[in-house]
Design a protein around this motif. Structure first.
Motif, PDB file in Angstrom:
ATOM      1  N   GLU A   4       0.950  -1.232  -0.007  1.00 16.42           N
ATOM      2  CA  GLU A   4       0.022  -0.026   0.004  1.00 16.42           C
ATOM      3  C   GLU A   4       0.840   1.273  -0.004  1.00 16.42           C
ATOM      4  O   GLU A   4       0.534   2.302  -0.655  1.00 16.42           O
ATOM      5  CB  GLU A   4      -1.099   0.044   1.104  1.00 16.42           C
ATOM      6  CG  GLU A   4      -2.113  -1.018   1.087  1.00 16.42           C
ATOM      7  CD  GLU A   4      -1.625  -2.550   1.500  1.00 16.42           C
ATOM      8  OE1 GLU A   4      -0.552  -2.684   1.962  1.00 16.42           O
ATOM      9  OE2 GLU A   4      -2.522  -3.198   1.613  1.00 16.42           O
ATOM     10  N   GLU A   5       1.899   1.201   0.716  1.00 21.94           N
ATOM     11  CA  GLU A   5       2.943   2.439   0.759  1.00 21.94           C
ATOM     12  C   GLU A   5       3.580   2.636  -0.601  1.00 21.94           C
ATOM     13  O   GLU A   5       3.881   3.604  -1.006  1.00 21.94           O
ATOM     14  CB  GLU A   5       3.877   2.237   2.008  1.00 21.94           C
ATOM     15  CG  GLU A   5       3.123   2.353   3.279  1.00 21.94           C
ATOM     16  CD  GLU A   5       4.135   2.067   4.333  1.00 21.94           C
ATOM     17  OE1 GLU A   5       3.806   2.433   5.717  1.00 21.94           O
ATOM     18  OE2 GLU A   5       5.168   1.517   4.179  1.00 21.94           O
ATOM     19  N   LYS A   6       3.819   1.374  -1.221  1.00 21.09           N
ATOM     20  CA  LYS A   6       4.294   1.631  -2.476  1.00 21.09           C
ATOM     21  C   LYS A   6       3.410   2.160  -3.493  1.00 21.09           C
ATOM     22  O   LYS A   6       4.045   2.810  -4.265  1.00 21.09           O
ATOM     23  CB  LYS A   6       4.863  -0.200  -2.896  1.00 21.09           C
ATOM     24  CG  LYS A   6       6.179  -0.323  -2.360  1.00 21.09           C
ATOM     25  CD  LYS A   6       6.373  -1.803  -2.778  1.00 21.09           C
ATOM     26  CE  LYS A   6       7.481  -2.366  -2.238  1.00 21.09           C
ATOM     27  NZ  LYS A   6       7.810  -3.786  -2.459  1.00 21.09           N
ATOM     28  N   ASP A   7       2.375   1.787  -3.309  1.00 21.52           N
ATOM     29  CA  ASP A   7       1.422   2.400  -4.303  1.00 21.52           C
ATOM     30  C   ASP A   7       1.053   3.687  -4.134  1.00 21.52           C
ATOM     31  O   ASP A   7       1.180   4.455  -5.092  1.00 21.52           O
ATOM     32  CB  ASP A   7      -0.053   1.640  -3.989  1.00 21.52           C
ATOM     33  CG  ASP A   7      -1.438   2.109  -4.647  1.00 21.52           C
ATOM     34  OD1 ASP A   7      -1.163   2.190  -6.105  1.00 21.52           O
ATOM     35  OD2 ASP A   7      -2.149   2.524  -4.145  1.00 21.52           O
ATOM     36  N   LEU A   8       1.128   4.123  -2.658  1.00 15.45           N
ATOM     37  CA  LEU A   8       0.831   5.592  -2.477  1.00 15.45           C
ATOM     38  C   LEU A   8       2.096   6.396  -2.960  1.00 15.45           C
ATOM     39  O   LEU A   8       1.857   7.422  -3.699  1.00 15.45           O
ATOM     40  CB  LEU A   8       0.934   5.648  -0.940  1.00 15.45           C
ATOM     41  CG  LEU A   8       0.846   7.153  -0.353  1.00 15.45           C
ATOM     42  CD1 LEU A   8      -0.415   8.130  -0.996  1.00 15.45           C
ATOM     43  CD2 LEU A   8       1.044   7.321   0.894  1.00 15.45           C
ATOM     44  N   GLU A   9       3.425   5.828  -3.043  1.00 15.07           N
ATOM     45  CA  GLU A   9       4.513   6.502  -3.392  1.00 15.07           C
ATOM     46  C   GLU A   9       4.450   6.498  -5.022  1.00 15.07           C
ATOM     47  O   GLU A   9       4.815   7.468  -5.465  1.00 15.07           O
ATOM     48  CB  GLU A   9       5.696   5.600  -3.011  1.00 15.07           C
ATOM     49  CG  GLU A   9       6.978   6.418  -3.357  1.00 15.07           C
ATOM     50  CD  GLU A   9       8.163   5.530  -2.730  1.00 15.07           C
ATOM     51  OE1 GLU A   9       8.737   6.289  -1.897  1.00 15.07           O
ATOM     52  OE2 GLU A   9       8.432   4.426  -3.384  1.00 15.07           O
ATOM     53  N   TYR A  10       3.803   5.532  -5.477  1.00 17.73           N
ATOM     54  CA  TYR A  10       3.708   5.433  -6.815  1.00 17.73           C
ATOM     55  C   TYR A  10       2.637   6.603  -7.505  1.00 17.73           C
ATOM     56  O   TYR A  10       3.062   7.294  -8.470  1.00 17.73           O
ATOM     57  CB  TYR A  10       3.214   4.048  -7.432  1.00 17.73           C
ATOM     58  CG  TYR A  10       2.761   3.930  -8.911  1.00 17.73           C
ATOM     59  CD1 TYR A  10       3.639   3.880 -10.030  1.00 17.73           C
ATOM     60  CD2 TYR A  10       1.593   4.091  -9.188  1.00 17.73           C
ATOM     61  CE1 TYR A  10       3.351   3.751 -11.275  1.00 17.73           C
ATOM     62  CE2 TYR A  10       0.972   3.926 -10.617  1.00 17.73           C
ATOM     63  CZ  TYR A  10       2.036   3.862 -11.437  1.00 17.73           C
ATOM     64  OH  TYR A  10       1.643   3.736 -12.774  1.00 17.73           O
TER      65      TYR A  10
END
Lengths: 186, 634
Positions: A4-10
């Protein structure tokens, strides 16, 4: 880092500038803009969301940014909390030239109903159909607002143009202006 | 786009790039929060509203690339940005090619335009041009001379520059046979001219069409000699398509009314008036030369135009403008018969002006109440229109009708519907106020999404009725905006996925204008009339009715029902005479207080009171009356 954090960063990398630009076109102070920016992406992070496609994710972010900006505009709390004076023209250019400032200031002086579609369409290249959905307007209404926004921006820029223009140039612009105001299509 | 313009926008956009520090702060805050679930990748068409459930829980990289379109020219700077005008030099050479029957013949129709034959009738018809359009019903053109004129324009297109760019979607497709040869012509949407195709012209053309003729593509640009930019579009247009604008219209939301739809009867009436004027009046000025037209000094002042109408009739295009300060009218007419565009100024009689206004009223009225209007031959005939009538199906495209679409994926979503905030008088910002009060949009699992009706410009009551009729709930929010007071500026709601659709029962916020803020000038920033009015802290004391009992929560929302700005819960209302909210409020800000009966099963929002704040005195004034009955009966 979680998925989820990777997605947010993306998503921040992909749409951060778009969201930031919308906020800048609607809010005055830098700190306000940063606050709203954070709120948009934190809302994205915390909410359960369904997206039909990438476009709908972008639309969600745009609409959320607009909503939060409008709420902020209506809430004196933001301003009082920050203790800042409002200035619609405080865009923090990384490398700006006078023409940039003039154009952006002209954009900021538009009323919101013209400013937002203009920014979305000409700066962010969002199709008219998507702007219509995001703003809850018909495509015809968006086109009309874009048309009026263009006229006003052009007029604004012409007014601030160097007055040393030649008479021939003035005549040419007059002719061009008439093309604009008389243009029609069915 | 000019390099300079690209650079300007590029510089500005660079300034919007969020800093790595800002992103880091978001990530840091996010790490302390519970992430929501993202579902991604189901397909849905907007037409049939069917949802194919192909839910894929999104991972960090399971995303599709957004379609990045070509950069649109910065027409805000360009002088000819919105022009859809062509230099009238591209006269159509009517070569009158013989139109030959298609493979299977059917009787030729006397009608110029008709609904097309059923799709399975491969015969199509002879001497017919079938036109399919991206948005709207298909139609046919049966006038042989007109088809020949269109074919001549197509031949002219084939002399234009070859388009070597990517395939461009068609917005209008023509199918016809002439001289034994079948042709398919695809006309794209009007689109910006790519830099490499921009013609050298002092008129700065900005827009083009890509025309694909039997598989080969060409580009035609506006205001470019020899390129039939508007001509082809107009000559193949649907009869009765109409674009109408009227300034200072009381019915409009901002004093500026416009609509774009099909209204053939009124188009005919206008055409008849135009013909009457042209027949019986001597023009003050007339030319076929576009440059002469624009150089002519004595045209009426556009700033005083009060109504304009463009329309298409049998492939001919008409534009008429009337003014508030003169009886002079401006006409321009494109007629495919001679391929010319005529620019004219007339001194119209009072009677002619009155006739025009009558039609304009009819147009405005007919567009106002249509969600799908069908103008038929009978209608046209009843209007006493001229001979040469034609039939066509027409449809309003100016207004939205409510429709629903299946959305199982939405219906089964588990959106947060957490407990509501109960802190007295507390403020909550968007990010920390997701705790939805009742009236939450998340309880409804009907599976249907309703298209939110277009309510902009309506009165509050009209908008409320439209939403209710559509199966939606509503709350009202007031703000200062550059629209007349009392008109709806738009709507708002917390939404997922596709904006403009919501599950049945969703609370939609009706945003109502209070008019432009007219407080002391020094109190506002004129650049932004929508906010930042003088504001201060104030306590709003709200009386409660006698006889009330039970638990109630009173909320003030900002934006939508998921953003509770102020809230107060009265756990036992028996004997309580009032409650208070500590608020920050701006001068002349108007707030609506909604009540929720916590003991009631339906959790409906009850509009209880509306107050307006006066900054100078720091006092609140009740607008209207308290809805004590609604509260007591909840």
């Amino acid at each position: 880092m979680t998925d989820e954090e990777k997605d947010l960063e993306y998503v921040m990398d992909k749409y951060g500038r778009t969201v930031s630009g919308i906020i800048a076109s609607m809010l005055g102070s830098q700190s306000e803009r940063e606050d709203i920016f954070q709120e948009v992406f934190l809302l994205y992070y915390t909410k359960d969301l369904f997206f039909g496609d990438e476009g709908s994710r972008r639309s969600w972010l745009i609409r959320t940014a607009i909503n939060l900006c409008r709420a902020a505009n209506r809430s004196p709390w933001y301003r009082l909390r920050n203790g800042e004076e409002f200035d619609p023209n405080t865009v923090q250019y990384t490398e700006s030239e006078p023409t940039d400032e003039r154009l952006w200031q002209a954009v900021c002086r538009l009323k919101e109903k013209y400013r937002l579609p203009l920014y979305l369409h000409y700066f962010e290249e969002i199709p008219i159909s998507d702007i219509a959905k995001v703003m809850g307007l018909s495509e015809g209404a968006v086109k009309m607002r874009l048309s009026r926004a263009r006229e006003r921006i052009k007029s604004e820029l012409e007014n601030s143009r160097n007055i040393t223009e030649t008479e021939a140039e003035a005549h040419e612009r007059k002719r061009e202006r008439e093309y604009i105001i008389h243009s029609r299509r069915v | 786009m000019k390099e300079k313009e690209k650079e300007n926008i590029s510089y500005i956009l660079e300034g919007f790039e969020p800093s790595s520090e800002l992103k880091r702060r978001v990530m840091e805050r996010a790490s302390k929060l519970e992430p929501g679930r993202k579902t991604f990748g189901y397909e849905r068409t907007t037409e049939n509203r069917d949802t194919q459930k192909e839910q894929i829980t999104m991972n960090a990289f399971g995303t599709k690339e957004a379609t990045i379109k070509r950069r649109f020219p910065i027409a805000v700077i360009s002088a000819a940005a919105c022009a859809a005008l062509i230099i009238g030099t591209a006269a159509v050479g009517l070569n009158r090619n013989k139109i030959e029957p298609l493979k299977e013949s059917e009787p030729s129709s006397t009608s110029a335009e008709q609904p097309p034959a059923a799709k399975n009738e491969e015969s199509i018809t002879q001497n017919v041009m079938n036109v399919t359009v991206q948005d709207g019903d298909p139609y046919t053109i049966t006038d042989e001379d007109r088809i020949a004129a269109i074919d001549a324009l197509v031949e002219q297109v084939k002399q234009c520059r070859v388009w070597e760019g990517e395939k461009v979607p068609a917005s209008r497709i023509l199918n016809y046979t002439i001289n034994g040869n079948e042709h398919t012509v695809e006309i794209s949407e009007e689109r910006p001219i790519p830099e490499e195709y921009r013609p050298e012209s002092e008129l700065h053309p900005e827009f083009c069409y890509v025309i694909t003729v039997d598989g080969a593509s060409y580009i035609i640009c506006e205001m470019t000699p020899g390129e039939p930019y508007s001509e082809l579009y107009w000559a193949t247009g649907r009869s009765g398509d109409l674009f109408f604008q009227r300034m200072n219209d009381e019915r409009s939301s901002d004093g500026y009314y416009f609509d774009e739809y099909n209204n053939e009867p009124d188009s005919r009436r206008l055409r008849d008036i135009i013909e009457d004027i042209r027949t019986n009046t001597t023009p003050l000025f007339e030319t076929e030369d576009v440059m002469a037209w624009y150089d002519y000094e004595d045209k009426p002042d556009w700033d005083n135009v009060r109504a304009t109408c463009d329309f298409n009739l049998n492939g001919c295009h008409y534009n008429i403008e009337v003014y508030s300060d003169t009886d002079r009218i401006v006409l321009d007419v494109y007629d495919w018969h001679d391929g010319k565009k005529h620019y004219m100024i007339y001194e119209a009689s009072k009677e002619q002006i009155a006739e025009l206004d009558k039609v304009f009223d009819s147009i405005a009225n007919s567009s106002a109440d249509t969600s799908s209007q069908d103008e038929t031959d009978e209608t046209a005939d009843s209007q006493g229109t001229s001979s040469g009538s034609q039939s066509t199906s027409s449809k309003s495209s100016g207004s939205q009708s409510t429709s629903s679409k299946s959305s199982d994926t939405q219906g089964t979503s588990s959106k947060s519907s957490g407990s509501q905030s109960t802190s007295s008088g507390s403020q909550s910002t968007s990010s920390d106020s997701q705790s939805s009060s009742s009236g939450s949009q998340t309880d409804n699992n009907s599976g249907d999404l309703i298209r939110i009706p277009d309510i902009e410009g309506l009165t509050e009551e009209e908008a409320a009725a439209a939403l209710t009729d559509a199966g939606l709930n509503y709350i009202v929010e007031y703000w200062h905006y550059d629209m007349p007071a009392g008109r709806v500026t738009g709507y708002n709601y917390a939404y997922d996925d596709e904006y403009g659709y919501a599950p049945a029962g969703t609370y939609i916020t009706i945003e109502v204008s209070l008019g432009e803020y007219d407080g002391p000038v020094e109190m506002i920033k004129p650049e932004h009339g929508t906010g930042y009015y003088p504001s201060r802290e104030s306590t709003l004391e709200v009386p409660l009715p006698e006889g009330l009992s039970g638990s109630f929560t009173f909320n003030v929302y900002i934006g939508n029902v998921e953003n509770v700005a102020y809230t107060e819960t009265v756990n036992n209302a028996a004997g309580v005479s009032s409650f208070s909210l500590d608020m920050w409020e701006a001068d002349r800000g108007r707030q609506v207080i909604y009540a929720i009966n916590n003991n009631s099963g339906n959790r409906k929002l009850i509009r209880y009171a509306t107050y307006e704040f006066d900054y100078m005195s720091g006092t609140w004034t009740l607008i209207g009356s308290l809805n004590t009955e609604g509260l007591l009966n909840s």
